[in-house]
Scaffold this motif. Structure first.
Motif, PDB file in Angstrom:
ATOM      1  N   VAL A   1       0.770  -1.171   0.022  1.00 49.93           N
ATOM      2  CA  VAL A   1      -0.027   0.037   0.052  1.00 49.93           C
ATOM      3  C   VAL A   1       0.893   1.277   0.078  1.00 49.93           C
ATOM      4  N   GLN A   2       1.809   1.339   1.054  1.00 52.61           N
ATOM      5  CA  GLN A   2       2.816   2.368   0.779  1.00 52.61           C
ATOM      6  C   GLN A   2       3.636   2.557  -0.406  1.00 52.61           C
ATOM      7  N   ALA A   3       3.848   1.635  -1.109  1.00 52.20           N
ATOM      8  CA  ALA A   3       4.818   1.736  -2.299  1.00 52.20           C
ATOM      9  C   ALA A   3       3.702   2.165  -3.331  1.00 52.20           C
ATOM     10  N   ALA A   4       2.529   1.668  -3.495  1.00 53.83           N
ATOM     11  CA  ALA A   4       1.541   2.365  -4.250  1.00 53.83           C
ATOM     12  C   ALA A   4       1.333   3.783  -4.081  1.00 53.83           C
ATOM     13  N   MET A   5       1.286   4.315  -2.885  1.00 54.53           N
ATOM     14  CA  MET A   5       1.015   5.606  -2.638  1.00 54.53           C
ATOM     15  C   MET A   5       2.308   6.388  -2.829  1.00 54.53           C
ATOM     16  N   VAL A   6       3.243   5.967  -2.923  1.00 56.75           N
ATOM     17  CA  VAL A   6       4.732   6.799  -3.357  1.00 56.75           C
ATOM     18  C   VAL A   6       4.837   6.576  -4.864  1.00 56.75           C
ATOM     19  N   ALA A   7       4.508   5.375  -5.493  1.00 56.60           N
ATOM     20  CA  ALA A   7       4.584   5.362  -6.870  1.00 56.60           C
ATOM     21  C   ALA A   7       3.436   6.180  -7.641  1.00 56.60           C
ATOM     22  N   ASN A   8       2.456   6.621  -7.023  1.00 52.36           N
ATOM     23  CA  ASN A   8       1.249   7.408  -7.579  1.00 52.36           C
ATOM     24  C   ASN A   8       1.390   8.882  -7.177  1.00 52.36           C
ATOM     25  N   ALA A   9       2.122   9.170  -6.270  1.00 50.80           N
ATOM     26  CA  ALA A   9       2.224  10.705  -5.487  1.00 50.80           C
ATOM     27  C   ALA A   9       2.479  11.548  -6.716  1.00 50.80           C
ATOM     28  N   TYR A  10       3.254  11.409  -7.773  1.00 48.03           N
ATOM     29  CA  TYR A  10       3.521  12.516  -8.772  1.00 48.03           C
ATOM     30  C   TYR A  10       1.959  12.862  -9.435  1.00 48.03           C
ATOM     31  N   LYS A  11       1.052  12.053  -9.444  1.00 49.37           N
ATOM     32  CA  LYS A  11      -0.195  12.462 -10.214  1.00 49.37           C
ATOM     33  C   LYS A  11      -0.877  13.635  -9.400  1.00 49.37           C
ATOM     34  N   ALA A  12      -0.879  13.581  -8.119  1.00 47.11           N
ATOM     35  CA  ALA A  12      -1.624  14.485  -7.269  1.00 47.11           C
ATOM     36  C   ALA A  12      -0.656  15.976  -7.419  1.00 47.11           C
ATOM     37  N   GLN A  13       0.690  15.602  -7.261  1.00 43.04           N
ATOM     38  CA  GLN A  13       1.510  16.741  -7.356  1.00 43.04           C
ATOM     39  C   GLN A  13       1.490  17.625  -8.781  1.00 43.04           C
ATOM     40  N   ARG A  14       1.366  16.864  -9.732  1.00 47.18           N
ATOM     41  CA  ARG A  14       0.873  17.487 -11.241  1.00 47.18           C
ATOM     42  C   ARG A  14      -0.436  18.024 -11.300  1.00 47.18           C
ATOM     43  N   ALA A  15      -1.307  17.444 -10.820  1.00 43.54           N
ATOM     44  CA  ALA A  15      -2.463  18.043 -10.773  1.00 43.54           C
ATOM     45  C   ALA A  15      -2.682  19.332 -10.118  1.00 43.54           C
ATOM     46  N   ALA A  16      -1.958  19.604  -9.024  1.00 42.68           N
ATOM     47  CA  ALA A  16      -2.103  20.658  -8.300  1.00 42.68           C
ATOM     48  C   ALA A  16      -1.051  21.840  -9.107  1.00 42.68           C
ATOM     49  N   ALA A  17      -0.271  21.272  -9.726  1.00 41.65           N
ATOM     50  CA  ALA A  17       0.830  22.461 -10.341  1.00 41.65           C
ATOM     51  C   ALA A  17       0.340  22.640 -11.621  1.00 41.65           C
ATOM     52  N   TYR A  18      -0.534  21.952 -12.392  1.00 45.38           N
ATOM     53  CA  TYR A  18      -0.915  22.316 -13.835  1.00 45.38           C
ATOM     54  C   TYR A  18      -1.723  23.533 -13.621  1.00 45.38           C
ATOM     55  N   PRO A  19      -1.719  24.557 -14.555  1.00 48.73           N
ATOM     56  CA  PRO A  19      -2.611  25.768 -14.749  1.00 48.73           C
ATOM     57  C   PRO A  19      -3.958  25.079 -14.808  1.00 48.73           C
ATOM     58  N   SER A  20      -4.756  26.043 -14.505  1.00 48.79           N
ATOM     59  CA  SER A  20      -6.302  25.459 -14.645  1.00 48.79           C
ATOM     60  C   SER A  20      -6.601  25.630 -16.107  1.00 48.79           C
ATOM     61  N   ILE A  21      -7.547  24.795 -16.462  1.00 47.57           N
ATOM     62  CA  ILE A  21      -8.159  24.509 -17.894  1.00 47.57           C
ATOM     63  C   ILE A  21      -8.409  26.199 -18.679  1.00 47.57           C
ATOM     64  N   PRO A  22      -9.073  27.054 -17.883  1.00 46.78           N
ATOM     65  CA  PRO A  22      -8.889  28.209 -18.292  1.00 46.78           C
ATOM     66  C   PRO A  22      -7.899  29.039 -18.721  1.00 46.78           C
ATOM     67  N   ASP A  23      -6.700  28.727 -17.532  1.00 41.33           N
ATOM     68  CA  ASP A  23      -5.782  29.581 -17.821  1.00 41.33           C
ATOM     69  C   ASP A  23      -4.788  28.852 -19.043  1.00 41.33           C
ATOM     70  N   GLN A  24      -4.872  27.563 -19.237  1.00 43.36           N
ATOM     71  CA  GLN A  24      -4.204  26.815 -20.246  1.00 43.36           C
ATOM     72  C   GLN A  24      -4.870  27.248 -21.643  1.00 43.36           C
ATOM     73  N   LEU A  25      -6.025  27.356 -21.775  1.00 44.35           N
ATOM     74  CA  LEU A  25      -6.656  27.976 -22.919  1.00 44.35           C
ATOM     75  C   LEU A  25      -6.337  29.471 -23.161  1.00 44.35           C
ATOM     76  N   ASP A  26      -6.268  29.878 -22.349  1.00 45.08           N
ATOM     77  CA  ASP A  26      -5.853  31.422 -22.455  1.00 45.08           C
ATOM     78  C   ASP A  26      -4.390  31.490 -22.918  1.00 45.08           C
ATOM     79  N   LEU A  27      -3.532  30.826 -22.312  1.00 45.82           N
ATOM     80  CA  LEU A  27      -2.089  30.549 -22.789  1.00 45.82           C
ATOM     81  C   LEU A  27      -2.295  30.351 -24.296  1.00 45.82           C
ATOM     82  N   LEU A  28      -2.827  29.151 -24.672  1.00 43.29           N
ATOM     83  CA  LEU A  28      -3.000  28.781 -26.025  1.00 43.29           C
ATOM     84  C   LEU A  28      -3.285  29.741 -26.887  1.00 43.29           C
TER      85      LEU A  28
END
Length: 85
Positions: free
Chosen positions: A37-64
């Motif tokens: 369980v701990q190994a799965a949590m560590v292996a998938n931690a990047y998903k939550a970190q990325r989700a928090a770091a990505y610009p919002s969809i409106p900001d991404q569309l504005d950038l595009l």
């Protein structure tokens, strides 16, 4: 990935979790491997970190719209490089 999500993912027979105890559909305790369980949590931690770091969809569309595909791709790539799989 939260601990409960990891337990559910690794143990499909688990239907409920109360605290650190997992149970099947009949209410029987289901043992699980805490290290897995701990190994799965560590292996998938990047998903939550990325989700928090990505610009919002409106900001991404504005950038595009204002800066084009290359600027958008650079912004997304920077997040992916900061939090690799």
């Amino acid at each position: 990935m939260r601990k409960q999500e990891a337990i559910f993912k690794l143990n499909p027979q688990v239907v409920t979790i109360q605290g650190d105890d997992a149970f099947d559909a009949d209410g029987n305790p289901v043992p699980y491997d805490e290290a897995a369980v701990q190994a799965a949590m560590v292996a998938n931690a990047y998903k939550a970190q990325r989700a928090a770091a990505y610009p919002s969809i409106p900001d991404q569309l504005d950038l595009l719209y204002h800066s084009g595909y290359d600027a958008w791709k650079a912004a997304i790539t920077a997040v992916k490089e900061e939090f690799p799989k």
